[in-house]
Write a protein that holds these residues in place. Structure first.
Motif, short mmCIF file in Angstrom:
data_model
loop_
_atom_site.label_atom_id
_atom_site.label_comp_id
_atom_site.label_asym_id
_atom_site.label_seq_id
_atom_site.Cartn_x
_atom_site.Cartn_y
_atom_site.Cartn_z
N ARG A 3 0.82 -1.21 0.00
CA ARG A 3 0.00 0.00 0.00
C ARG A 3 0.86 1.26 0.00
O ARG A 3 1.85 1.36 0.73
CB ARG A 3 -0.92 0.00 1.22
CG ARG A 3 -1.96 -1.12 1.17
CD ARG A 3 -2.71 -1.23 2.49
NE ARG A 3 -3.61 -0.10 2.70
CZ ARG A 3 -4.13 0.22 3.89
NH1 ARG A 3 -3.83 -0.48 4.97
NH2 ARG A 3 -4.95 1.26 4.01
N ILE A 4 0.45 2.21 -0.80
CA ILE A 4 1.04 3.55 -0.78
C ILE A 4 0.06 4.41 0.00
O ILE A 4 -1.04 4.71 -0.46
CB ILE A 4 1.25 4.10 -2.21
CG1 ILE A 4 2.18 3.17 -3.00
CG2 ILE A 4 1.79 5.52 -2.15
CD1 ILE A 4 2.22 3.46 -4.49
N LEU A 5 0.46 4.75 1.22
CA LEU A 5 -0.41 5.48 2.12
C LEU A 5 -0.05 6.96 2.10
O LEU A 5 0.93 7.37 1.50
CB LEU A 5 -0.27 4.93 3.55
CG LEU A 5 -0.50 3.42 3.68
CD1 LEU A 5 -0.08 2.93 5.06
CD2 LEU A 5 -1.97 3.10 3.43
N GLY A 6 -0.83 7.75 2.78
CA GLY A 6 -0.54 9.19 2.82
C GLY A 6 -1.01 9.84 1.55
O GLY A 6 -1.11 9.22 0.50
N LYS A 7 -1.32 11.09 1.63
CA LYS A 7 -1.91 11.78 0.49
C LYS A 7 -0.86 12.27 -0.50
O LYS A 7 -1.15 12.48 -1.68
CB LYS A 7 -2.75 12.98 0.96
CG LYS A 7 -4.01 12.55 1.70
CD LYS A 7 -5.05 11.98 0.73
CE LYS A 7 -6.30 11.54 1.46
NZ LYS A 7 -6.58 10.12 1.27
N GLY A 8 0.37 12.54 -0.03
CA GLY A 8 1.35 13.14 -0.93
C GLY A 8 0.99 14.59 -1.19
O GLY A 8 0.51 15.28 -0.30
N LEU A 9 1.18 14.99 -2.43
CA LEU A 9 0.94 16.40 -2.75
C LEU A 9 -0.50 16.66 -3.10
O LEU A 9 -1.16 15.85 -3.72
CB LEU A 9 1.80 16.79 -3.95
CG LEU A 9 3.25 17.05 -3.64
CD1 LEU A 9 3.99 17.26 -4.94
CD2 LEU A 9 3.42 18.26 -2.75
N MET A 10 -0.97 17.81 -2.75
CA MET A 10 -2.31 18.22 -3.08
C MET A 10 -2.22 19.63 -3.64
O MET A 10 -1.70 20.53 -2.98
CB MET A 10 -3.16 18.22 -1.81
CG MET A 10 -4.61 17.97 -2.06
SD MET A 10 -5.54 17.96 -0.51
CE MET A 10 -4.50 17.06 0.61
N ASN A 11 -2.67 19.81 -4.87
CA ASN A 11 -2.67 21.15 -5.46
C ASN A 11 -3.87 21.90 -4.91
O ASN A 11 -5.01 21.52 -5.13
CB ASN A 11 -2.76 21.02 -6.99
CG ASN A 11 -2.60 22.35 -7.68
OD1 ASN A 11 -2.66 23.41 -7.04
ND2 ASN A 11 -2.42 22.30 -8.97
N MET A 12 -3.62 22.99 -4.17
CA MET A 12 -4.71 23.71 -3.52
C MET A 12 -5.39 24.69 -4.47
O MET A 12 -6.34 25.36 -4.10
CB MET A 12 -4.19 24.45 -2.28
CG MET A 12 -3.54 23.53 -1.25
SD MET A 12 -4.65 22.24 -0.66
CE MET A 12 -5.57 23.18 0.57
N GLY A 13 -4.84 24.81 -5.69
CA GLY A 13 -5.50 25.63 -6.68
C GLY A 13 -5.19 27.11 -6.57
O GLY A 13 -5.63 27.91 -7.38
#
Ligand SMILES: [Cu+2]
Length: 462
Positions: free
Chosen positions: A339-349
């Motif tokens: 499993r690859i957990l954690g969200k990583g990067l999120m572009n907030m726009g």
């Protein structure tokens, strides 16, 4: 398709403005660039079953676009020499580390022993020291395009993107048939080094690594927008290698048919006509390029021109080999999930990224003293890699290539791979036969900044 496009637009938009540049720019003379003919790496061939080679990893000022740029190279050149081997050969490499960092060498895609002084990713070569590799290639090793690059944990992204990479071709009897032999057989190495005058091109910061570093330009064999000049009567056969640390490629050649003949692990059973080529970091594809008209054809990555094919011939040049390759039919007797957990990067726009700092498999960062997966020698397993993060991750395992049973959309893919993209929110299933070698090796994300963060695990075959 949407994942690739979304990543491309994501990385090509807001993010890259903040990430680049870190070093003084070398301004480009596009007129000079447009006239360069593609330069192909020097080829070194095995003789009587052996290839002996000294590779010196060192700092180098490379010619670039009428100026110089700082790089790390093997033997002073980029790309490093292309090694030509046959199944059953022995590859002896004396690697001299003249850099200021620890390093080592990985023969990416080779189905060889991962132990001792073979393709051992846990070797450490200190600055000023050397190491003698001896890699025995099995007699039944598939023909294909492979490559060599450093693999020392925490230094991989910077050393590869600075220029330590070369191609390896394993040729078999079918390559010597006329259809394959009467071809241009070119290695096209794509890389996006950062351009500058000193070692600060390797500098980075956390968010840069979280994205995966990108260079200013996508270069083809180290050149900016070179042209390939085809010869009458010679089929254009391209071995394409994505040696970028993090960049995903979507390649097309205008006005040409593309026939896929090989993926990472060897030839397909039959050529497949494709519209474009998705090549994620670490992957290779081999294609026949058939021009549909004479003249200049742009080579594109997405919408960007990265080279030109100048053709004096039409696509009537035939390519219909009698034999291609054999893809094994495998039946799995065991399965496991990573499993690859954690969200990583999120572009907030709003030009900002939110980031959950977990680059790991199953929630645990790489620890060289921990065995993460134990596999029984000789068994075939299905591995499902589930990506719960918001980022794409190219998954790679050493020593064993695999079939893609489910690419995340419920579909299988053609050919043998050793890197497969794991789209965000999807689960990808691969099938591997752990044959021929026992020992310990690694699987990891081939967005190499992620690997250096700890997105790597150890598999032991017992
Ligand atoms: Cu990754």
């Amino acid at each position: 398709m949407s994942e690739y496009l979304s990543r491309r637009s994501f990385l090509g938009g807001v993010a890259t403005v903040a990430l680049l540049p870190l070093t003084p720019q070398i301004f480009l003379d596009s007129a000079a660039a447009a006239t360069q003919t593609l330069i192909e790496a020097k080829r070194i061939r095995s003789s009587k079953g052996i290839l002996n080679l000294t590779l010196k990893a060192d700092e180098t000022m490379l010619p670039f676009n009428g100026s110089k740029r700082w790089a790390l190279t093997y033997n002073g050149v980029f790309p490093a020499p292309t090694l030509i081997l046959n199944p059953g050969d022995v590859l002896n490499i004396n690697l001299i580390n003249s850099t200021s960092m620890m390093t080592n060498l990985h023969t990416h895609g080779f189905h060889v022993s991962p132990s001792g002084n073979s393709d051992n990713p846990l070797v450490e070569i200190m600055p000023g020291k050397s190491f003698k590799y001896r890699i025995k290639i099995p007699k039944d090793h598939p023909s294909g395009t492979f490559w060599y690059h450093p693999h020392h944990h925490m230094f991989v992204a910077k050393q590869l993107s600075a220029g330590l990479a070369g191609a390896i071709i394993i040729e078999d009897a079918i390559d010597k048939q006329s259809e394959f032999k009467n071809s241009s057989d070119r290695v096209l190495m794509f890389a996006d080094p950062r351009i500058g005058k000193d070692s600060s091109v390797m500098d980075t910061y956390m968010m840069d690594q979280a994205h995966g570093r990108l260079g200013e330009y996508l270069l083809l064999n180290g050149q900016l927008n070179p042209q390939i000049i085809s010869k009458a009567g010679v089929t254009e056969r391209w071995r394409i290698l994505n040696a970028c640390s993090s960049r995903y490629l979507r390649l097309k050649v205008e006005g040409c048919e593309l026939w896929l003949i090989s993926t990472d692990g060897g030839r397909l059973t039959d050529p497949i006509k494709v519209g474009s080529l998705d090549v994620v970091p670490g992957q290779r594809v081999e294609v026949i390029v058939k021009p549909l008209r004479k003249g200049a054809h742009r080579i594109l990555d997405g919408d960007e021109t990265v080279g030109t094919l100048n053709s004096s011939i039409l696509g009537s040049a035939k390519f219909a080999p009698k034999l291609m390759g054999t893809i094994p039919a495998l039946v799995a007797t065991n399965s496991r999930t990573i499993r690859i957990l954690g969200k990583g990067l999120m572009n907030m726009g709003d030009g900002q990224d939110s980031h959950e700092m977990l680059y790991a498999f199953d929630g645990s960062e790489f620890d060289p003293s921990v065995i993460n997966q134990v596999v029984k020698f000789g068994t075939t397993e299905d591995w499902t890699i589930s990506n719960e993060s918001l980022m794409e991750h190219p998954f790679h395992i050493h020593a064993w290539s695999f079939l893609v049973i489910d690419n995340g959309d419920g579909q299988s893919e053609e050919g043998l791979r050793d890197v497969v993209n794991i789209p965000p929110g999807k689960s990808v299933t691969i099938r591997l036969k752990f044959n021929d070698f026992k020992g310990v090796t690694v699987y990891h994300c081939h967005n190499l900044d992620h690997e250096d963060f700890g997105m790597m695990g150890i598999v032991q075959v017992v």
